[in-house]
Design an enzyme around this catalytic site. Structure first.
Site, PDB file in Angstrom:
ATOM      1  N   ILE A  12     -31.734 -78.511   8.809  1.00 12.70           N
ATOM      2  CA  ILE A  12     -31.956 -77.159   8.290  1.00 12.70           C
ATOM      3  C   ILE A  12     -33.324 -77.066   7.624  1.00 12.70           C
ATOM      4  CG2 ILE A  12     -31.060 -75.335   6.803  1.00 12.70           C
ATOM      5  CD1 ILE A  12     -28.278 -76.624   7.082  1.00 12.70           C
ATOM      6  N   ASP A  31     -38.566 -86.200   0.907  1.00 15.80           N
ATOM      7  CA  ASP A  31     -37.435 -86.618   1.733  1.00 15.80           C
ATOM      8  C   ASP A  31     -37.475 -88.149   1.830  1.00 15.80           C
ATOM      9  OD1 ASP A  31     -35.811 -85.001   4.439  1.00 15.80           O
ATOM     10  OD2 ASP A  31     -35.632 -87.133   3.981  1.00 15.80           O
ATOM     11  N   LEU A  33     -35.907 -89.820   3.999  1.00 19.59           N
ATOM     12  CA  LEU A  33     -35.743 -90.108   5.436  1.00 19.59           C
ATOM     13  C   LEU A  33     -34.476 -90.913   5.730  1.00 19.59           C
ATOM     14  CD1 LEU A  33     -39.453 -90.819   6.510  1.00 19.59           C
ATOM     15  CD2 LEU A  33     -38.234 -88.638   6.430  1.00 19.59           C
ATOM     16  N   ASN A  35     -31.788 -89.689   6.590  1.00 23.96           N
ATOM     17  CA  ASN A  35     -31.150 -89.055   7.753  1.00 23.96           C
ATOM     18  C   ASN A  35     -32.142 -88.169   8.493  1.00 23.96           C
ATOM     19  OD1 ASN A  35     -28.883 -88.728   9.448  1.00 23.96           O
ATOM     20  ND2 ASN A  35     -28.461 -86.718   8.562  1.00 23.96           N
ATOM     21  N   SER A 124     -22.108 -74.767   0.653  1.00 23.86           N
ATOM     22  CA  SER A 124     -21.415 -74.842   1.937  1.00 23.86           C
ATOM     23  C   SER A 124     -20.122 -74.044   1.882  1.00 23.86           C
ATOM     24  CB  SER A 124     -21.093 -76.313   2.245  1.00 23.86           C
ATOM     25  OG  SER A 124     -20.171 -76.419   3.317  1.00 23.86           O
ATOM     26  N   ALA A 125     -19.740 -73.493   2.997  1.00 21.73           N
ATOM     27  CA  ALA A 125     -18.448 -72.786   3.101  1.00 21.73           C
ATOM     28  C   ALA A 125     -17.294 -73.744   2.858  1.00 21.73           C
ATOM     29  CB  ALA A 125     -18.322 -72.153   4.480  1.00 21.73           C
ATOM     30  N   TYR A 148     -17.224 -84.687  -0.417  1.00 22.99           N
ATOM     31  CA  TYR A 148     -18.426 -83.935  -0.059  1.00 22.99           C
ATOM     32  C   TYR A 148     -18.319 -82.501  -0.582  1.00 22.99           C
ATOM     33  CZ  TYR A 148     -21.479 -80.872   2.509  1.00 22.99           C
ATOM     34  OH  TYR A 148     -22.379 -79.877   2.815  1.00 22.99           O
ATOM     35  N   LYS A 152     -20.411 -80.340  -3.730  1.00 19.29           N
ATOM     36  CA  LYS A 152     -21.046 -79.026  -3.657  1.00 19.29           C
ATOM     37  C   LYS A 152     -20.493 -78.096  -4.738  1.00 19.29           C
ATOM     38  CE  LYS A 152     -23.813 -79.683  -0.187  1.00 19.29           C
ATOM     39  NZ  LYS A 152     -25.268 -79.717  -0.398  1.00 19.29           N
ATOM     40  N   LEU A 199     -19.217 -79.976  16.341  1.00 15.84           N
ATOM     41  CA  LEU A 199     -18.871 -79.535  17.693  1.00 15.84           C
ATOM     42  C   LEU A 199     -20.066 -79.382  18.616  1.00 15.84           C
ATOM     43  CD1 LEU A 199     -16.711 -78.505  19.712  1.00 15.84           C
ATOM     44  CD2 LEU A 199     -17.148 -76.202  18.815  1.00 15.84           C
TER      45      LEU A 199
HETATM   46  P1  NAD Z   1     -29.686 -83.345   7.103  1.00 14.26           P
HETATM   47  O1  NAD Z   1     -29.011 -84.636   6.823  1.00 14.26           O
HETATM   48  O2  NAD Z   1     -30.316 -83.118   8.422  1.00 14.26           O
HETATM   49  O3  NAD Z   1     -30.807 -83.078   5.989  1.00 14.26           O
HETATM   50  C1  NAD Z   1     -30.702 -83.603   4.696  1.00 14.26           C
HETATM   51  C2  NAD Z   1     -32.047 -84.255   4.395  1.00 14.26           C
HETATM   52  O4  NAD Z   1     -32.039 -84.748   3.079  1.00 14.26           O
HETATM   53  C3  NAD Z   1     -32.346 -85.440   5.324  1.00 14.26           C
HETATM   54  O5  NAD Z   1     -33.642 -85.315   5.839  1.00 14.26           O
HETATM   55  C4  NAD Z   1     -32.231 -86.663   4.406  1.00 14.26           C
HETATM   56  O6  NAD Z   1     -33.120 -87.696   4.794  1.00 14.26           O
HETATM   57  C5  NAD Z   1     -32.590 -86.058   3.064  1.00 14.26           C
HETATM   58  N1  NAD Z   1     -32.003 -86.728   1.890  1.00 14.26           N
HETATM   59  C6  NAD Z   1     -30.703 -87.033   1.684  1.00 14.26           C
HETATM   60  N2  NAD Z   1     -30.560 -87.593   0.463  1.00 14.26           N
HETATM   61  C7  NAD Z   1     -31.800 -87.613  -0.119  1.00 14.26           C
HETATM   62  C8  NAD Z   1     -32.311 -88.067  -1.367  1.00 14.26           C
HETATM   63  N3  NAD Z   1     -31.516 -88.624  -2.282  1.00 14.26           N
HETATM   64  N4  NAD Z   1     -33.634 -87.935  -1.620  1.00 14.26           N
HETATM   65  C9  NAD Z   1     -34.465 -87.389  -0.688  1.00 14.26           C
HETATM   66  N5  NAD Z   1     -34.049 -86.938   0.522  1.00 14.26           N
HETATM   67  C10 NAD Z   1     -32.718 -87.061   0.799  1.00 14.26           C
HETATM   68  O7  NAD Z   1     -28.620 -82.194   6.786  1.00 14.26           O
HETATM   69  P2  NAD Z   1     -28.717 -80.623   7.055  1.00 14.26           P
HETATM   70  O8  NAD Z   1     -27.698 -80.294   8.084  1.00 14.26           O
HETATM   71  O9  NAD Z   1     -30.127 -80.225   7.238  1.00 14.26           O
HETATM   72  O10 NAD Z   1     -28.171 -80.058   5.650  1.00 14.26           O
HETATM   73  C11 NAD Z   1     -29.071 -79.761   4.619  1.00 14.26           C
HETATM   74  C12 NAD Z   1     -28.239 -79.350   3.428  1.00 14.26           C
HETATM   75  O11 NAD Z   1     -27.361 -78.268   3.805  1.00 14.26           O
HETATM   76  C13 NAD Z   1     -27.327 -80.456   2.905  1.00 14.26           C
HETATM   77  O12 NAD Z   1     -27.294 -80.383   1.477  1.00 14.26           O
HETATM   78  C14 NAD Z   1     -25.955 -80.098   3.471  1.00 14.26           C
HETATM   79  O13 NAD Z   1     -24.909 -80.547   2.624  1.00 14.26           O
HETATM   80  C15 NAD Z   1     -26.021 -78.598   3.491  1.00 14.26           C
HETATM   81  N6  NAD Z   1     -25.136 -77.984   4.496  1.00 14.26           N
HETATM   82  C16 NAD Z   1     -25.228 -78.370   5.801  1.00 14.26           C
HETATM   83  C17 NAD Z   1     -24.370 -77.786   6.742  1.00 14.26           C
HETATM   84  C18 NAD Z   1     -24.419 -78.189   8.195  1.00 14.26           C
HETATM   85  O14 NAD Z   1     -23.435 -77.913   8.923  1.00 14.26           O
HETATM   86  N7  NAD Z   1     -25.471 -78.813   8.665  1.00 14.26           N
HETATM   87  C19 NAD Z   1     -23.441 -76.828   6.355  1.00 14.26           C
HETATM   88  C20 NAD Z   1     -23.381 -76.477   5.001  1.00 14.26           C
HETATM   89  C21 NAD Z   1     -24.248 -77.067   4.080  1.00 14.26           C
HETATM   90  C1  WQD Z   2     -15.975 -77.071  14.301  1.00 11.51           C
HETATM   91  C2  WQD Z   2     -14.695 -76.896  15.121  1.00 11.51           C
HETATM   92  C3  WQD Z   2     -13.180 -78.744  14.955  1.00 11.51           C
HETATM   93  C4  WQD Z   2     -15.822 -81.615  16.977  1.00 11.51           C
HETATM   94  C5  WQD Z   2     -18.270 -79.155   9.204  1.00 11.51           C
HETATM   95  C6  WQD Z   2     -18.103 -79.633   7.788  1.00 11.51           C
HETATM   96  C7  WQD Z   2     -18.673 -78.599   6.840  1.00 11.51           C
HETATM   97  C8  WQD Z   2     -20.087 -78.237   7.225  1.00 11.51           C
HETATM   98  C9  WQD Z   2     -20.166 -77.808   8.677  1.00 11.51           C
HETATM   99  C10 WQD Z   2     -21.569 -79.449   5.781  1.00 11.51           C
HETATM  100  C11 WQD Z   2     -13.441 -77.356  14.390  1.00 11.51           C
HETATM  101  C12 WQD Z   2     -13.703 -78.603  16.378  1.00 11.51           C
HETATM  102  C13 WQD Z   2     -15.315 -80.464  16.401  1.00 11.51           C
HETATM  103  C14 WQD Z   2     -15.201 -82.150  18.144  1.00 11.51           C
HETATM  104  C15 WQD Z   2     -13.621 -80.359  18.099  1.00 11.51           C
HETATM  105  N1  WQD Z   2     -20.984 -79.322   6.984  1.00 11.51           N
HETATM  106  N2  WQD Z   2     -14.233 -79.852  16.963  1.00 11.51           N
HETATM  107  N3  WQD Z   2     -14.126 -81.496  18.665  1.00 11.51           N
HETATM  108  O1  WQD Z   2     -15.506 -78.899  10.606  1.00 11.51           O
HETATM  109  O2  WQD Z   2     -16.123 -76.429  10.667  1.00 11.51           O
HETATM  110  O3  WQD Z   2     -17.526 -77.984   9.370  1.00 11.51           O
HETATM  111  O4  WQD Z   2     -19.632 -78.891   9.471  1.00 11.51           O
HETATM  112  O5  WQD Z   2     -21.498 -78.698   4.854  1.00 11.51           O
HETATM  113  O6  WQD Z   2     -18.639 -79.146   5.544  1.00 11.51           O
HETATM  114  O7  WQD Z   2     -16.727 -79.760   7.527  1.00 11.51           O
HETATM  115  O8  WQD Z   2     -17.559 -78.068  11.854  1.00 11.51           O
HETATM  116  O9  WQD Z   2     -18.513 -78.684  14.017  1.00 11.51           O
HETATM  117  O10 WQD Z   2     -17.115 -80.421  12.793  1.00 11.51           O
HETATM  118  O11 WQD Z   2     -15.996 -78.419  13.837  1.00 11.51           O
HETATM  119  O12 WQD Z   2     -12.633 -79.798  18.589  1.00 11.51           O
HETATM  120  O13 WQD Z   2     -15.622 -83.214  18.697  1.00 11.51           O
HETATM  121  O14 WQD Z   2     -14.784 -77.699  16.304  1.00 11.51           O
HETATM  122  O15 WQD Z   2     -11.798 -79.062  14.934  1.00 11.51           O
HETATM  123  O16 WQD Z   2     -12.389 -76.486  14.740  1.00 11.51           O
HETATM  124  P1  WQD Z   2     -16.543 -77.839  10.633  1.00 11.51           P
HETATM  125  P2  WQD Z   2     -17.354 -78.980  13.153  1.00 11.51           P
END
Ligand code: NAD
Ligand code: WQD
Length: 340
Positions: A12, A31, A33, A35, A124-125, A148, A152, A199
């Site tokens: 993101i 960052d 790095l 992840n 996060s939702a 996790y 949040k 997914l």
């Molecule tokens: P991501 O893992 O791709 O990005 C997180 C970044 O933070 C990575 O580049 C990692 O190297 C860095 N990082 C982690 N811990 C660190 C630390 N202690 N110091 C410095 N850097 C650090 O994840 P993302 O999907 O881009 O998510 C970004 C944020 O959004 C996260 O806080 C995540 O919880 C939140 N979020 C993500 C989702 C999703 O589905 N991707 C949904 C809801 C919320």
């Molecule tokens: C979506 C749908 C699965 C994989 C997660 C975290 C949430 C947030 C977003 C950080 C669900 C189904 C998935 C697969 C499947 N991350 N599925 N086969 O679970 O809504 O949310 O990511 O904040 O905290 O929980 O997303 O993409 O894992 O799943 O059937 O191999 O797809 O059951 O219905 P989710 P998801």
């Protein structure tokens, strides 16, 4: 205007860097790095002509934060850095609280020391747990079902307490639903390590031949076709939401909570069909048992962000699928391992 972007090399964060640059901001990235791959910043430079400065440091490193605040005139912070895997969080909760909660505490302490009081936080939702009703408004009950999600929720409460104690702060809590897709160039995208939990990256890896077939986790939920329903939002819409959030705390102090979702839910099978239509690829799948902790349906009531930030998602499912495929088909193995 310089903006510190923690975790800016992540999925993101990297897409938000592009939105920030296009909006005229100068993002500075910290960052560690854990992840992410630094090559993503070269890809951002390809797309925007600007390579954001990267401090390859941990946000818990006070010295690194002080250096950044001394070397730059940071106006606000967008805080993405964190660990985000639900399953992993149940295995190593201490590391999740240490990284996500302690990291945020150190960041806020150093922001205050530097006189920086504007913060946009990645929530996060998942803080809604198993929602009582859908679509979910920001006023819905919050609860967590894993470390996790609890991290949040804890951070949201910490930031509310901070704002209540000190009126210099302006904080926006952004509750992301399910971010998917990639920049349409296909040069940056979602690059999960190992087997994807989520997914869409799983589907795209099946499409590109890295994985054999999709396991659909349950088809006996109380949904139209029995499979899980989620609110998938294009990563570029999500990125744009952060630019709007910065403007929200340009002048206003206080704490503001917004859902970043489309308000529309799609089932797993609908996602498979939409991806096949957008990519021309076929996605073999089998029905598997439910995944522990999964809920039937989760999608946003998106109205408050539209009314108060002037933000709403504008990209549809076909665009999400097309762009996710552009990334995966051009980068079947994700980002190349960095040379250094
Ligand atoms: P991501 O893992 O791709 O990005 C997180 C970044 O933070 C990575 O580049 C990692 O190297 C860095 N990082 C982690 N811990 C660190 C630390 N202690 N110091 C410095 N850097 C650090 O994840 P993302 O999907 O881009 O998510 C970004 C944020 O959004 C996260 O806080 C995540 O919880 C939140 N979020 C993500 C989702 C999703 O589905 N991707 C949904 C809801 C919320
Ligand atoms: C979506 C749908 C699965 C994989 C997660 C975290 C949430 C947030 C977003 C950080 C669900 C189904 C998935 C697969 C499947 N991350 N599925 N086969 O679970 O809504 O949310 O990511 O904040 O905290 O929980 O997303 O993409 O894992 O799943 O059937 O191999 O797809 O059951 O219905 P989710 P998801």
């Amino acid at each position: 205007m310089e903006i510190l972007v923690t975790g800016g090399a992540g999925f993101i964060g990297s897409h938000t860097l592009i939105a920030l640059i296009h909006a005229g901001y100068t993002p500075i990235v910290i960052d560690n790095l854990c992840n992410a791959n630094p090559i993503v910043l070269d890809r951002v430079a390809e797309i925007t002509g600007v390579r954001p400065r990267l401090y390859e440091k941990d946000i818990r490193d006070r010295g690194a934060l002080r250096t950044i605040f001394e070397e730059h005139t940071i106006e606000a912070v967008i805080h993405f850095a964190g660990l985000k895997a639900v399953g992993e969080s149940t295995e190593i909760p201490l590391e999740y609280y240490q990284n996500n909660v302690t990291g945020t505490l150190v960041l806020c302490e150093e922001m205050r020391r530097a006189g920086v009081f504007r913060l946009v936080f990645s929530s996060s939702a998942t803080v809604y747990g198993d929602p009582e009703t859908v679509p979910i408004p920001e006023t819905a009950r919050t609860t967590a079902t894993n470390p996790y999600g609890r991290s949040k929720l804890f951070i949201e409460e910490i930031l509310r307490d901070l704002v209540a104690s000190d009126d210099r702060w302006g904080v926006v809590l952004l509750r992301y639903f399910n971010p998917v897709g990639a920049h349409p160039s296909g040069r940056i995208g979602e690059d999960p390590k190992g087997i994807p939990n989520n997914l869409l990256p799983y589907i795209t890896q099946v499409a590109v031949g890295k994985l054999k077939e999709l396991a659909v986790f349950g088809d006996d939920y109380e949904t139209a076709d029995g499979t899980g329903v989620r609110d998938y939002i294009h990563i570029l819409d999500l990125a744009d939401g952060h630019v709007k959030a910065l403007k929200r705390v340009d002048s206003d102090k206080g704490v503001f909570t917004y859902n970043l979702g489309t308000g529309t839910g799609y089932s797993v099978l609908e996602m498979v069909k939409a991806f096949e239509e957008a990519s021309g690829a076929r996605i073999p799948y089998r029905i598997a048992p439910r995944r522990p902790g999964d809920i039937a349906a989760c999608f946003a009531h998106p109205e408050r962000a539209r009314k108060e930030m002037g933000w709403e998602a504008v990209r549809g499912l076909q665009e999400m699928m097309r762009d996710a495929w552009a990334w995966q088909s051009q980068n079947p193995d994700g980002y190349p391992e960095s040379s250094d």
